[in-house]
Design a protein around this motif. Sequence first.
Motif, PDB file in Angstrom:
ATOM      1  N   MET A  74      18.488  -5.417  10.218  1.00  0.00           N
ATOM      2  CA  MET A  74      18.056  -4.896   8.917  1.00  0.00           C
ATOM      3  C   MET A  74      16.793  -5.617   8.446  1.00  0.00           C
ATOM      4  O   MET A  74      15.847  -5.027   7.979  1.00  0.00           O
ATOM      5  N   CYS A 108      13.771  -4.434  10.350  1.00  0.00           N
ATOM      6  CA  CYS A 108      13.212  -3.166   9.892  1.00  0.00           C
ATOM      7  C   CYS A 108      12.312  -3.398   8.678  1.00  0.00           C
ATOM      8  O   CYS A 108      11.223  -2.854   8.567  1.00  0.00           O
ATOM      9  N   SER A 109      12.804  -4.234   7.760  1.00  0.00           N
ATOM     10  CA  SER A 109      12.049  -4.498   6.551  1.00  0.00           C
ATOM     11  C   SER A 109      10.732  -5.181   6.888  1.00  0.00           C
ATOM     12  O   SER A 109       9.684  -4.864   6.323  1.00  0.00           O
ATOM     13  N   PHE A 167       8.332  -2.646   8.146  1.00  0.00           N
ATOM     14  CA  PHE A 167       7.821  -1.824   7.051  1.00  0.00           C
ATOM     15  C   PHE A 167       6.711  -2.562   6.311  1.00  0.00           C
ATOM     16  O   PHE A 167       5.651  -2.012   6.039  1.00  0.00           O
ATOM     17  N   VAL A 168       6.980  -3.844   6.017  1.00  0.00           N
ATOM     18  CA  VAL A 168       5.989  -4.662   5.317  1.00  0.00           C
ATOM     19  C   VAL A 168       4.721  -4.759   6.168  1.00  0.00           C
ATOM     20  O   VAL A 168       3.597  -4.652   5.660  1.00  0.00           O
ATOM     21  N   VAL A 212       2.717  -1.458   5.914  1.00  0.00           N
ATOM     22  CA  VAL A 212       2.023  -1.337   4.626  1.00  0.00           C
ATOM     23  C   VAL A 212       0.885  -2.357   4.557  1.00  0.00           C
ATOM     24  O   VAL A 212      -0.228  -2.039   4.107  1.00  0.00           O
ATOM     25  N   ILE A 259      -2.018  -1.113   6.527  1.00  0.00           N
ATOM     26  CA  ILE A 259      -2.758  -0.060   5.822  1.00  0.00           C
ATOM     27  C   ILE A 259      -3.652  -0.679   4.747  1.00  0.00           C
ATOM     28  O   ILE A 259      -4.822  -0.320   4.595  1.00  0.00           O
ATOM     29  N   MET A 260      -3.085  -1.648   4.013  1.00  0.00           N
ATOM     30  CA  MET A 260      -3.871  -2.309   2.960  1.00  0.00           C
ATOM     31  C   MET A 260      -5.046  -3.079   3.552  1.00  0.00           C
ATOM     32  O   MET A 260      -6.152  -3.058   3.014  1.00  0.00           O
ATOM     33  N   GLU A 303     -13.842  17.759  -1.050  1.00  0.00           N
ATOM     34  CA  GLU A 303     -12.973  17.691  -2.231  1.00  0.00           C
ATOM     35  C   GLU A 303     -13.783  17.926  -3.507  1.00  0.00           C
ATOM     36  O   GLU A 303     -13.291  18.557  -4.442  1.00  0.00           O
ATOM     37  N   TRP A 348     -15.586  12.158  -6.831  1.00  0.00           N
ATOM     38  CA  TRP A 348     -15.627  12.536  -5.405  1.00  0.00           C
ATOM     39  C   TRP A 348     -17.027  12.369  -4.831  1.00  0.00           C
ATOM     40  O   TRP A 348     -17.203  11.944  -3.685  1.00  0.00           O
ATOM     41  N   TRP A 380     -17.564   8.683  -4.295  1.00  0.00           N
ATOM     42  CA  TRP A 380     -16.897   8.187  -3.084  1.00  0.00           C
ATOM     43  C   TRP A 380     -17.629   8.670  -1.826  1.00  0.00           C
ATOM     44  O   TRP A 380     -17.733   7.944  -0.845  1.00  0.00           O
ATOM     45  N   ARG A 418     -20.489   6.358  -1.512  1.00  0.00           N
ATOM     46  CA  ARG A 418     -20.083   5.014  -1.101  1.00  0.00           C
ATOM     47  C   ARG A 418     -19.879   4.994   0.426  1.00  0.00           C
ATOM     48  O   ARG A 418     -20.239   4.031   1.091  1.00  0.00           O
TER      49      ARG A 418
END
Lengths: 276, 260
Positions: free
Chosen positions: A1, A4-5, A8-9, A12, A15-16, A59, A106, A109, A112
């Motif tokens: 368990m 898995c956490s 996940f961290v 994320v 990605i950050m 966009e 938009w 961005w 940029r």
Amino acid sequence: MKCCSTNFVAVVAAIMLFGAVFTLACQISDPHSARRAESVLSHLFGSFRMLIARHTYHEADRYFHQGIGHEEERAFDDPFQLLRRHLSPVGHVHLQGRTAVEIMPWLRWTLRADPTHVEAWLVAAYWLQRDLHRPDLARAVYREAALANPHDYRIFMEWARLLLREGSWGGATRLCDQALARWPSPLTVDDETARLDRARLMEWRGYLWAWLGEREKALQSLEIAQSLRPQHRIIREEIVRIRLAQEIAGVVGPGLLKLRDDDEAAHPPRRRDDHH
Amino acid sequence: MKIWVLARLVWLEIRRRKDFYLLAMTFALAMVSLLFTDTFGAEGAVRYITDAGLTLAWFSSLLLVISTAGRQLSQDHTSGVIHVLLSKPIARGQYLVGKWLGSWMSVVAATALFYLATWVFAAGRGSHVDIRTLVQAFVLHAAALGMVAALTLALGTRLTGAAARVLAWIIVLVSLFIVDRVPALLSHADPLSASALLILYFAFPQLTLLDLRLRLAHEWGPAPSGVVLVALAYGVGWTVLGLLLAWLGYRRRFFPRDIE
């Protein structure tokens, strides 16, 4: 368990981290930065940034059409599409007036991610001056755009157009000269848009020479403009006026008056795939 | 009752984990940085706040639901909890529904917070988010999460946790970015590709049907209630199908003690 956490961290966090590095790449490869050429990050993220810029510009266009994308040809119709048409907005509408500000994030961005996206600079400046009635911000956009794209004549031309609309003849004269000095970069001499733009620049320059009292130079410019746009009535009239008038220095002729007063003189740059 | 107890266990497990808190912090950071977007000095742009908030809510909720539903069965198998659970008077169908309900409820609760935060951020910038449209968008979003949770659980009955999560992501991404473009893509496809695209179109869930972000962000007002109900029924239908597939994949599954 716990494992898995941790995964996940890690996802994320990755990605950050990617977002942070991408932002850093945008900053480091800023056109004003002297380190631009040597930036490894800007090379690494080059293609990705182009993709981001393409998406955000798309966009901006979608926002301009109030969230409705361009209609595409569809091979068949079915209940799902019928349902989708009822759930999602459809039709052809544009943002108007103050609401045009919604496209600005938009466009920012887009720029940029890709400061060389001249079309985005011009669209931003156009809506700032026309619907948002902020020519001061439009001028700032042109200044920034010119710094990022010092060899592109289109920015100086549109900047000159803005000053002509404001009646700032001196500033417009300098910008017309800068635009003509850079023409046709980045387009080619044979490009239809570039040719038409040169005709416009010669026309404006002719009116401005006349305002400065330079009769010969004014006639020379306007004759070139007339050869490129023979059907243009005001150019013909101005040539006659300049030839016949006793005094032309300081006189705002019908050509300059039309540029100053005519709202239609300015128009947004059109996307190559925009058929509206 | 048994289903509810199982769902509550999942809920408690998710509250203990850091996933949601991490996503919530990322969400808040992203929204705050969006508030400071330079719009060339012009003021009044608000739609992008709602749009970005809801997009982040979709992404975060999908991340949570796939991660939560995808690990429910595998972690019980690995830890041996499944043997304890199945020795109790609890049917496998109840076990699966309990797991689904717990995963779905907890992620829907998290999503509600993301929606609330989006509304607060947008309202703070002067946006007039229509509450009826917001509720419609949330209800359909919840239905989409139910579909995804059920499908991920169904995959988890036959695959390892990681494999189920990866496959669920593939299905979700294809559904979000390709499926609704198939009618347009077909106009230019050769016969073989056209057949493959048609299979994709009718076999995959139409997740974008349940996405009202644009309607909400661009202030088009609420969708007709009847249409929303049809879309909701579609989501519920897929959820039931997912749970049925999960049950079919699980009802006769044998769990040796030395597995994994």
